[in-house]
Design a protein around this motif. Sequence first.
Motif, PDB file in Angstrom:
ATOM      1  N   LEU A 153      -9.017  -4.740   0.474  1.00  0.00           N
ATOM      2  CA  LEU A 153      -7.993  -3.740   0.167  1.00  0.00           C
ATOM      3  C   LEU A 153      -6.971  -4.325  -0.805  1.00  0.00           C
ATOM      4  O   LEU A 153      -6.579  -3.674  -1.785  1.00  0.00           O
ATOM      5  N   SER A 188      -8.363  -4.460  -4.206  1.00  0.00           N
ATOM      6  CA  SER A 188      -8.469  -3.123  -4.793  1.00  0.00           C
ATOM      7  C   SER A 188      -7.119  -2.658  -5.325  1.00  0.00           C
ATOM      8  O   SER A 188      -7.053  -1.970  -6.358  1.00  0.00           O
ATOM      9  N   MET A 189      -6.034  -3.034  -4.647  1.00  0.00           N
ATOM     10  CA  MET A 189      -4.701  -2.658  -5.127  1.00  0.00           C
ATOM     11  C   MET A 189      -4.349  -3.418  -6.396  1.00  0.00           C
ATOM     12  O   MET A 189      -3.765  -2.850  -7.335  1.00  0.00           O
ATOM     13  N   ARG A 208      -6.309  -1.828  -9.191  1.00  0.00           N
ATOM     14  CA  ARG A 208      -5.742  -0.514  -9.543  1.00  0.00           C
ATOM     15  C   ARG A 208      -4.511  -0.696 -10.434  1.00  0.00           C
ATOM     16  O   ARG A 208      -4.340   0.013 -11.435  1.00  0.00           O
ATOM     17  N   PHE A 247      -0.649   3.386  -2.833  1.00  0.00           N
ATOM     18  CA  PHE A 247      -1.388   4.551  -2.328  1.00  0.00           C
ATOM     19  C   PHE A 247      -0.427   5.500  -1.619  1.00  0.00           C
ATOM     20  O   PHE A 247      -0.492   5.718  -0.414  1.00  0.00           O
ATOM     21  N   HIS A 300      -9.360   5.768   2.121  1.00  0.00           N
ATOM     22  CA  HIS A 300      -8.640   6.376   1.005  1.00  0.00           C
ATOM     23  C   HIS A 300      -8.942   5.673  -0.308  1.00  0.00           C
ATOM     24  O   HIS A 300      -9.092   6.310  -1.360  1.00  0.00           O
ATOM     25  N   ALA A 301      -9.050   4.346  -0.268  1.00  0.00           N
ATOM     26  CA  ALA A 301      -9.268   3.565  -1.482  1.00  0.00           C
ATOM     27  C   ALA A 301     -10.738   3.379  -1.824  1.00  0.00           C
ATOM     28  O   ALA A 301     -11.070   2.819  -2.869  1.00  0.00           O
ATOM     29  N   LEU A 326      -6.575   3.385   5.013  1.00  0.00           N
ATOM     30  CA  LEU A 326      -6.468   2.922   3.625  1.00  0.00           C
ATOM     31  C   LEU A 326      -7.821   2.556   3.035  1.00  0.00           C
ATOM     32  O   LEU A 326      -8.091   2.827   1.863  1.00  0.00           O
ATOM     33  N   SER A 352       0.817  -1.221   0.000  1.00  0.00           N
ATOM     34  CA  SER A 352       0.000   0.000   0.000  1.00  0.00           C
ATOM     35  C   SER A 352       0.847   1.265   0.000  1.00  0.00           C
ATOM     36  O   SER A 352       0.430   2.298  -0.514  1.00  0.00           O
ATOM     37  N   SER A 362      -1.870   8.444   0.525  1.00  0.00           N
ATOM     38  CA  SER A 362      -2.691   8.190   1.708  1.00  0.00           C
ATOM     39  C   SER A 362      -2.064   8.870   2.928  1.00  0.00           C
ATOM     40  O   SER A 362      -0.836   8.865   3.082  1.00  0.00           O
TER      41      SER A 362
END
Length: 211
Positions: free
Chosen positions: A165, A168-169, A172, A129, A143-144, A140, A125, A132
């Motif tokens: 999370l 999601s990373m 992305r 991110f 933020h995400a 996080l 992360s 963040s």
Amino acid sequence: MQKALADSVVVLDFETTGLSPQYGDRAIEIGAVWLEEGRIVERFQKLMNPGFRISRFIEGYTGITNEMLSGQPRCEEVMAEFSEFIDGRNIVAHNASFDKRFLDSELKRVNRAYKGDCCCSLLVSRRVFQNSPNHKLQTLLSHAGVPKTGDFHRALADAEMTAYLWLSMIERIRRQYRISEVSFDQMSELSKIDKLYTHRYLTSLADTSEI
């Protein structure tokens, strides 16, 4: 040999009596979700009795009380069962060095060993991110734009939210760099590089990925 994909892992979280198994701290809860191709296919959650009373601080921090732990199976029984759950699978945890210390310590007590690889979602992360405010799980998620699905500092809820999370990373990275599939090894490598070279590294993956 086909590479292990980043979206097919076990995401785990421990709640414990303290920070250091080397000084006698033990696990009091384990929570984990098994992801297969980006979907949760199985969950694992157990409270476990460490064999001594936990502090008021830990009771307040986790919401797990001594009364809740009374009558629960011992750590050794739970971890023997959990070793079967993670057998042959890579794992992910937020601040993985903490969870891996307890995983290794508790498995050693039952003469088991974890043979897969481990990746830290917190370290990833920091590369994905970078804007963040901090890289705590709660921050996080906000933020995400990942929804909260449970109470923080309970093992299964933290594991599940870490899993979302993590996904999601991956998404992305796939979308931004047009990478069709992200491997577990690539996420592990990303977690170790200087964050200044994140874009260069991910761009190099796009050049060799089948899209």
